[in-house]
Every structure is written in C-alpha cells, then in structure tokens.
Write a protein that holds these residues in place. Sequence first.
Motif, PDB file in Angstrom:
ATOM      1  N   GLY A  84     -11.079  -7.191  -7.496  1.00  0.00           N
ATOM      2  CA  GLY A  84     -11.859  -5.714  -7.960  1.00  0.00           C
ATOM      3  C   GLY A  84     -10.292  -4.998  -7.883  1.00  0.00           C
ATOM      4  N   VAL A  85      -8.354  -5.369  -7.148  1.00  0.00           N
ATOM      5  CA  VAL A  85      -8.030  -3.866  -6.945  1.00  0.00           C
ATOM      6  C   VAL A  85      -7.536  -3.209  -8.140  1.00  0.00           C
ATOM      7  CG1 VAL A  85      -5.784  -3.335  -5.749  1.00  0.00           C
ATOM      8  CG2 VAL A  85      -7.775  -5.278  -4.427  1.00  0.00           C
ATOM      9  N   THR A  86      -6.894  -3.015  -8.178  1.00  0.00           N
ATOM     10  CA  THR A  86      -6.475  -2.350  -9.727  1.00  0.00           C
ATOM     11  C   THR A  86      -4.882  -1.265  -8.821  1.00  0.00           C
ATOM     12  OG1 THR A  86      -7.859  -0.324  -9.799  1.00  0.00           O
ATOM     13  CG2 THR A  86      -8.007  -1.857 -10.607  1.00  0.00           C
ATOM     14  N   LYS A  87      -4.332  -1.083  -9.618  1.00  0.00           N
ATOM     15  CA  LYS A  87      -3.499   0.116  -9.955  1.00  0.00           C
ATOM     16  C   LYS A  87      -3.561   1.283  -9.682  1.00  0.00           C
ATOM     17  CE  LYS A  87       1.003   2.033 -12.067  1.00  0.00           C
ATOM     18  NZ  LYS A  87       1.341   2.809 -13.352  1.00  0.00           N
ATOM     19  N   GLU A  88      -2.721   1.688  -8.069  1.00  0.00           N
ATOM     20  CA  GLU A  88      -3.347   3.081  -7.172  1.00  0.00           C
ATOM     21  C   GLU A  88      -4.179   2.820  -6.688  1.00  0.00           C
ATOM     22  OE1 GLU A  88      -0.670   5.441  -7.124  1.00  0.00           O
ATOM     23  OE2 GLU A  88       0.115   4.504  -8.387  1.00  0.00           O
ATOM     24  N   ASP A  89      -4.237   2.102  -6.360  1.00  0.00           N
ATOM     25  CA  ASP A  89      -5.957   1.676  -5.230  1.00  0.00           C
ATOM     26  C   ASP A  89      -4.996   2.109  -3.578  1.00  0.00           C
ATOM     27  OD1 ASP A  89      -8.423   1.639  -6.363  1.00  0.00           O
ATOM     28  OD2 ASP A  89      -7.974  -0.362  -7.293  1.00  0.00           O
ATOM     29  N   GLU A  90      -5.881   1.176  -3.147  1.00  0.00           N
ATOM     30  CA  GLU A  90      -4.781   0.685  -1.513  1.00  0.00           C
ATOM     31  C   GLU A  90      -6.161  -0.908  -1.058  1.00  0.00           C
ATOM     32  OE1 GLU A  90      -3.656   5.429  -0.029  1.00  0.00           O
ATOM     33  OE2 GLU A  90      -6.045   4.599   0.601  1.00  0.00           O
ATOM     34  N   VAL A  91      -4.811  -1.662  -0.347  1.00  0.00           N
ATOM     35  CA  VAL A  91      -5.418  -2.270   0.151  1.00  0.00           C
ATOM     36  C   VAL A  91      -5.119  -2.220   2.260  1.00  0.00           C
ATOM     37  CG1 VAL A  91      -4.829  -5.482   0.086  1.00  0.00           C
ATOM     38  CG2 VAL A  91      -5.173  -3.697  -1.533  1.00  0.00           C
ATOM     39  N   ILE A  92      -5.976  -2.327   2.609  1.00  0.00           N
ATOM     40  CA  ILE A  92      -5.679  -2.981   4.212  1.00  0.00           C
ATOM     41  C   ILE A  92      -5.458  -4.418   4.348  1.00  0.00           C
ATOM     42  CG2 ILE A  92      -6.685  -2.299   6.532  1.00  0.00           C
ATOM     43  CD1 ILE A  92      -8.604  -0.124   5.772  1.00  0.00           C
ATOM     44  N   ALA A 104       2.498  -9.590  -2.531  1.00  0.00           N
ATOM     45  CA  ALA A 104       1.047  -9.398  -3.880  1.00  0.00           C
ATOM     46  C   ALA A 104       0.045  -8.660  -3.720  1.00  0.00           C
ATOM     47  CB  ALA A 104      -0.208 -10.457  -3.135  1.00  0.00           C
ATOM     48  N   ILE A 105       0.112  -7.164  -2.729  1.00  0.00           N
ATOM     49  CA  ILE A 105      -0.512  -5.809  -3.368  1.00  0.00           C
ATOM     50  C   ILE A 105       0.315  -5.234  -4.489  1.00  0.00           C
ATOM     51  CG2 ILE A 105      -1.167  -3.563  -1.797  1.00  0.00           C
ATOM     52  CD1 ILE A 105      -1.661  -6.117   0.251  1.00  0.00           C
ATOM     53  N   SER A 106       1.286  -5.183  -4.145  1.00  0.00           N
ATOM     54  CA  SER A 106       2.151  -4.886  -4.661  1.00  0.00           C
ATOM     55  C   SER A 106       2.030  -4.637  -6.255  1.00  0.00           C
ATOM     56  CB  SER A 106       4.285  -4.752  -4.432  1.00  0.00           C
ATOM     57  OG  SER A 106       3.451  -3.902  -2.557  1.00  0.00           O
ATOM     58  N   TYR A 107       2.599  -5.816  -6.536  1.00  0.00           N
ATOM     59  CA  TYR A 107       2.776  -5.942  -7.907  1.00  0.00           C
ATOM     60  C   TYR A 107       2.040  -5.614  -8.671  1.00  0.00           C
ATOM     61  CZ  TYR A 107       5.441 -10.022  -6.269  1.00  0.00           C
ATOM     62  OH  TYR A 107       5.671 -11.389  -5.890  1.00  0.00           O
ATOM     63  N   ILE A 108       0.298  -4.786  -8.186  1.00  0.00           N
ATOM     64  CA  ILE A 108      -0.999  -4.313  -9.009  1.00  0.00           C
ATOM     65  C   ILE A 108      -0.003  -3.262  -8.863  1.00  0.00           C
ATOM     66  CG2 ILE A 108      -3.146  -3.974  -8.762  1.00  0.00           C
ATOM     67  CD1 ILE A 108      -3.350  -6.499  -7.608  1.00  0.00           C
ATOM     68  N   GLY A 109       0.378  -2.744  -7.953  1.00  0.00           N
ATOM     69  CA  GLY A 109       0.945  -1.388  -8.244  1.00  0.00           C
ATOM     70  C   GLY A 109      -0.024  -0.288  -7.338  1.00  0.00           C
ATOM     71  N   ALA A 110      -0.839  -1.134  -6.303  1.00  0.00           N
ATOM     72  CA  ALA A 110      -1.887  -0.974  -5.177  1.00  0.00           C
ATOM     73  C   ALA A 110      -0.793  -0.349  -4.055  1.00  0.00           C
ATOM     74  CB  ALA A 110      -3.130  -2.102  -4.502  1.00  0.00           C
ATOM     75  N   HIS A 111      -1.812  -0.317  -2.777  1.00  0.00           N
ATOM     76  CA  HIS A 111      -0.899   0.750  -2.214  1.00  0.00           C
ATOM     77  C   HIS A 111      -1.275  -0.076  -0.377  1.00  0.00           C
ATOM     78  CE1 HIS A 111       1.257   4.076  -4.054  1.00  0.00           C
ATOM     79  NE2 HIS A 111       0.064   3.642  -4.491  1.00  0.00           N
ATOM     80  N   SER A 112       0.294  -0.519   0.641  1.00  0.00           N
ATOM     81  CA  SER A 112      -1.104  -1.672   2.133  1.00  0.00           C
ATOM     82  C   SER A 112      -0.795   0.044   2.677  1.00  0.00           C
ATOM     83  CB  SER A 112       0.046  -2.305   2.015  1.00  0.00           C
ATOM     84  OG  SER A 112       0.534  -3.105   1.286  1.00  0.00           O
ATOM     85  N   ILE A 113      -1.916  -0.191   3.372  1.00  0.00           N
ATOM     86  CA  ILE A 113      -1.916   0.536   5.009  1.00  0.00           C
ATOM     87  C   ILE A 113      -2.061  -0.698   5.419  1.00  0.00           C
ATOM     88  CG2 ILE A 113      -3.963   2.082   5.896  1.00  0.00           C
ATOM     89  CD1 ILE A 113      -5.047   2.058   3.393  1.00  0.00           C
ATOM     90  N   PHE A 114      -0.918  -0.785   7.069  1.00  0.00           N
ATOM     91  CA  PHE A 114      -1.524  -1.365   7.961  1.00  0.00           C
ATOM     92  C   PHE A 114      -2.296  -0.813   9.553  1.00  0.00           C
ATOM     93  CE2 PHE A 114       3.055  -1.920   5.355  1.00  0.00           C
ATOM     94  CZ  PHE A 114       1.858  -2.634   4.900  1.00  0.00           C
TER      95      PHE A 114
END
Length: 379
Positions: A84-92, A104-114
């Motif tokens: 369910g990840v969409t554009k402007e969501d965040e993924v840790i 892969a995270i960036s392809y969706i337009g989502a943002h990585s948190i490290f």
Amino acid sequence: MYQDFIDFARKTFSTEEFIPLHAPIFFGNEKKYLNECIDSTFVSSVGKFVDKFESDVAKFTGAKHAIATTNGTAALHIGLLMAGVTKEDEVITQPLTFIATCNAISYIGAHSIFIDVDKETLGLSAEKLEHFLINNTQIINGDCINKLTKRKIKAVVPMHTFGFATKIDDIVSVCNKFNITVVEDAAESLGSYYKGKHTGRYGLVGAFSFNGNKTITTGGGGMLITDDDLIAKKAKHITTTAKIPHKWEYEHDMIAYNYRLPNINAALGCAQMENLPRILDNKNKLAKKYIEFFKEKPINYLQGPKDTKPNYWLNAILLEDLEERNLFLEETNKKGVMTRPIWKLMNTLNMFKYAQTGNLENSQWFEQRVVNIPSSVIL
C-alpha cells in the motif's frame, strides 16, 4: 597476515589465477532445460519453466505463493506496492544495504527513513526501530504519522544482509504495534532461516534476487513470495501488464508493469533449484574452513547469530579499523584475490542525503570495517 589469507584462498579454491568474489556455477540440467526452452520457442514471459520455477521456490521456502519477476528490485518494487505504499509516503529501512532497496522505494515516489542496524545481525535493529517510532510518530485514524514530516509511514523494509537473517520476528512485532507493514528484502538470503522459518515469510511479502552473483542465478531475475492469496493474485496481475485473460483481445484494467520473468531465464533457475541443497551444503563447508582459518587470526569472521541458519552467500570479515580495511583490500586485490568493502551508507549518497535518520553508530562502525571475501561454490 594478508599473505597468509591470500595463500589460504589460493589453496582453498585450487588456483593461481584470479579468484572472483562469487561466480555462478552450472553443473546440472542448465543446458538441457535451455535447449528445451529454445526448441519450444517459448523464450519470453510465457512457458512451463516460469510456472515450475515459481512452484519450486514456493515449495523450498514454504511459501504459499511465488511470483517471478525480471529482477530482485522489481520484486521489491511490487512488494512495496502490495503493502500500500504510495507517492509521498515514508518507508523505514536500514542505511547499510544495497542501493536496490532504496531505489525500489524511490520508484514509487516514497521517502526513505534510515534506522540503524543490529550489531549482531547487520540487519535492521528492532530496538532502534521501536525507539524511533515511539519518539517520532503518532497513530492518527489508524495511520502511523511522522511528527516531523506529517507523512504516513507505510512500510518497513529490513534486509537480510549477506544471508544473515535479521531478528525479523521482533521487527514484525514492533511494526504491528504501529500499523506498519513489513516487506522483507530477502534478496541475498535464499536458503537462510530464522528460528526454523525461511526468510521472506515473516512479512507480508518477501523479495529474492537471482542475479548472476547470487546463491543460485537465472542470469537476471527475482521472486516475490507471500502466503496471502489476494496479494499473490494482484502481484501476478500487476507484473504482467494487468492484462485481462482473453484468447485475442488486448484489455488492461490498470497501470501495471512488464516485470514477468522470461521463460528462458526460468529454465536456468529450475536447473539451479535442483542443486540448491548441494550448493548450500558446499557453502556451509566453505564457511567452516574460513571459521577454522580465522580462529587463530586477529580478524573476526562474521558468523550466523543465534537462532539463524545462514546461507553464507557472501562470507565477511571485520578488520580493526578503516586503515586496516583499506590495506587488506589493496593487498588482496593487487594479488588477484577479489575482496570488496561493504556498501557506502545510503544516507551518505547524494540522492538520500536529506533523508531522516536515527542514530547510525552501528552502521558507521560496520562501514569502516566489513570486507567480503571469496565465496564461490567449490566442487
């Protein structure tokens, strides 16, 4: 010490020639199946070998479903969409990983948190993940919201580094408290187990890679596994251009991807799967040789942590510091024994330099010390 290792590597791999880090090996039905595939003319995305390869991987891992993709990055991309990840969501995720995780995270337009890795596993730290979520998020209408950015945190992607399983059950437990979906980057861990269960089976989905340097290879290829019937059906649909089945009409019902693994690659994979137990046994024997060699040396050989059964995809050692690491890399590569440092931290790359991070002390410590050493199968 460096020459001792070079001599040991040459003796172990029985060659005075260049020793690669991890070469593919073909000693089964690869040519037979490839010829069958060519003779059938079904060399693209339709054919019996794709279905068989999916079935073989599902059976081996214990997953209910397996969906073959063109590569591991594509599998991870689809896995994130299924979460369910969409554009402007965040993924840790963890900063100590291969670039594909973040791509892969960036392809969706989502943002990585490290978030930092665990010192024992080199994988995402459940403790540091929980600390970050407690102090930086709040649940609003069932969504985990980042207090700083006001964006939804939709998924967590732990990576099983070099085939060492992370403490994935603890990570899933933390994520459940915050309504976050776990997508496992199991690209390097085919044949690795945590508490008796194969990696990739703890989260909603798990993504594997069959690149030329992996434990088994299809040349290029990946696989998504899941136990969820609906997720599997949707993943299969979205990786085959969302085409509605019909004898001749071209009808598609959503924006989708041409990610289906070609039959000719799958033919290679089917042959490789037949010998996977032997390959894993061989790699375990090589790891034992390294354990014995480094036992009396001032270098720490990385072994599988408690409750895990690693595949020992890439063997790894810890040097004393950055200077020692660089000296080891220079000397071994100069003598024709390929060694490689661990990846640069993702948050130090230009594309992700503004990403939110936690305390990354463990990742930084590993970055300066970890070196991969030759890990090819020896027959």
